[in-house]
Design an enzyme around this catalytic site. Structure first.
Site: not given
Ligand code: ADP
Length: 481
Positions: A224, A383, A228, A248, A282, A170
């Protein structure tokens, strides 16, 4: 609409999302499927069904697939780099460099597939031998962020497949184009149907569906820190066996500049580490920890250098700083600039969003440098993830080390010094997974471990042959003869 790839078929979704060019928001890169949770489940089912076949594939079959993918990426680097720059906003040379890296990563892991290891040991008991082998983990969910739209997917997907796992991938919502192009290449590379699946869609829908299903054995996530944590909790709380997970997350990486540093080297490290890729790495150097004997000279030289950077359309020749990725990220960056000003930090350069560049509406932000900051300020603790850095003035090397380590993160850290003794001291005592001496905190090699400490990372390191630790599970067999 660009469709998802599930069980070897291109599949429509009920919804779609536009992929917008951050250098010119009038330019729609394309419309990309946004999957339902049900489609994510179908992809997991397909990956589970394909697992026995791909797990039993020979090292040569795995090599052939990954090598073909690497070759095609390398051959199409100009076209894929243009797509990447157009959807993410890093400059064209940076984007082509990232595509090149992705191709090299597939080649590296093609080689790894041909190099399976193992050990044969005598038992402590007579008449028994012990065999240590590594097996695929199973179905792996791969969830990636937007800042490296092809390299991060590559450094997760390639080792996952090299070690015989099947994948549900994804990508981030903001950059489905590079992910789709990579999936399209993988779809023709000779994998059994279902071994690799692409499910574009929302984090809260597709991402969450990829965590809770007991058929998923492992989750590799980059993104983020708050997300995470949610990933970790979902992997633990679900019914059935827990998934192993690798996270990460963020950084607040210090670049220490000591009195005896080569000024030109230190300024280049700061410009590269803090501002290249629009600061959206990052490993970016967001805290410039500078000792007082060089502070004023360093700030003056850095400000002069920032004045020579060219903010502009990512794909224009001559642009050195592309736009921020999207409106939400730009809003976060400018909010933190306001927070910094409110905390008493002083702007030495930049600080302004630019709504139009040569008539193109985009998410542009001047490279921004704060001075007169201290390490307790929110701009130095949280960050920001944009082209924004702070200078923190310190007395000496001892205080510099303490400030550098006074953070909840620990991904990368750098020191600029001409003293062998100080370099060795910082190399030893900086609390980070990656330490750079007279080199930018960002910019890493693909054949060595990548990862951090403290709030930055969880689980085994990524990249290189060390990736096998996450993507395989060990077996200890005792054989009595
Ligand atoms: P960034 O803003 O750096 O993309 P995010 O942590 O928001 O960081 O997103 C990283 C990835 O995690 C993206 O592919 C996002 O769609 C996915 N993501 C966001 N929320 C969730 C969640 N609750 N569970 C699983 N994946 C998620």
């Amino acid at each position: 609409m660009k469709r998802n790839f599930i069980a070897g078929e291109w599949v429509e979704a009920g919804a779609a999302a536009d992929n917008i060019n951050p250098s010119d928001t009038r330019d729609v890169v394309g419309s990309y499927a946004s999957a339902s949770a049900g489609q994510a489940e179908a992809a997991i089912a397909a990956a589970a069904a394909a697992l026995p076949k791909w797990a039993a594939s020979t090292p040569q079959q795995r090599f052939d697939v990954l090598d073909a993918v690497g070759s095609e990426i390398l051959a199409r680097k100009a076209e894929l780099g243009d797509l990447l720059a157009r959807e993410e906003g890093k400059t064209l040379p940076e984007a082509v460099g990232e595509v090149l890296r992705a191709g090299q990563i597939f080649k590296f892991h093609a080689g790894e597939a041909l190099r399976p290891g193992g050990e044969l040991l005598p038992s402590t008991r007579p008449g028994i031998t012990v065999e240590l082998t590594r097996e695929p983990v199973g179905v792996v969910s791969i969830i990636t962020p937007w800042n490296f739209p092809i390299a991060i997917p590559a450094w997760k997907i390639a080792p996952a497949l090299a070690h015989g796992n099947t994948v549900v991938f994804k990508p981030a919502e903001a950059v489905p184009g590079s992910a789709w192009a990579l999936a399209e290449i993988l779809s023709r590379a000779g994998l059994p149907a279902g071994s690799f699946n692409l499910v574009m869609g929302r984090g809260r829908v597709v991402g969450e569906a990829l965590l809770g299903d007991p058929r998923v054995a492992a989750v590799s996530f980059t993104g983020s820190e708050p997300t995470g944590r949610q990933v970790a909790q979902a992997c633990i709380r679900r019914h059935g066996p827990m998934a192993r997970f690798q996270l990460e997350m963020g950084g607040k990486n210090p670049l220490v500049v000591l009195d005896d540093a080569d000024l030109a080297v230190a300024v280049e490290c700061a410009v590269n580490g803090a501002y290249y890729s629009t600061g959206q790495r990052c490993t970016a150097s967001s805290r410039l920890v500078v000792s007082e004997g060089i502070h004023d000279r360093f700030v003056a030289a850095l400000v002069e250098r920032l004045g020579a950077l060219v903010v502009g359309d990512a794909r224009d020749a001559g642009t050195t700083i592309g736009p921020v990725v999207d409106a939400a990220q730009l809003a976060q960056d400018t909010r933190y600039i306001d927070i910094g000003l409110g905390e008493g930090a002083r702007l030495a350069f930049g600080g302004q969003a630019i709504e139009q560049m040569a008539g193109k509406p985009g998410f542009y932000l001047q490279p921004t440098l704060f001075v007169d900051t201290h390490n307790g300020m929110r701009i130095n603790r949280e960050e920001i993830f944009g082209p924004v850095a702070s200078v923190i003035r310190v007395r000496d090397a001892e205080e510099a080390l303490a400030v550098a380590n006074d953070t909840g993160f620990g991904l990368s850290a750098g020191v600029c010094t001409t003293s062998l003794k100080l370099a060795a001291h910082f190399k030893r005592h900086l609390q980070a997974g990656m330490v750079m001496v007279n080199a930018p905190t960002a910019g890493v090699d693909p054949h060595v471990p990548f990862g951090g400490r403290k709030g930055s990372s969880f689980g085994p390191r990524e990249q290189g042959r060390h990736a096998a630790e996450f993507y395989t599970t060990g077996k200890t067999a005792y054989v009595a003869t």
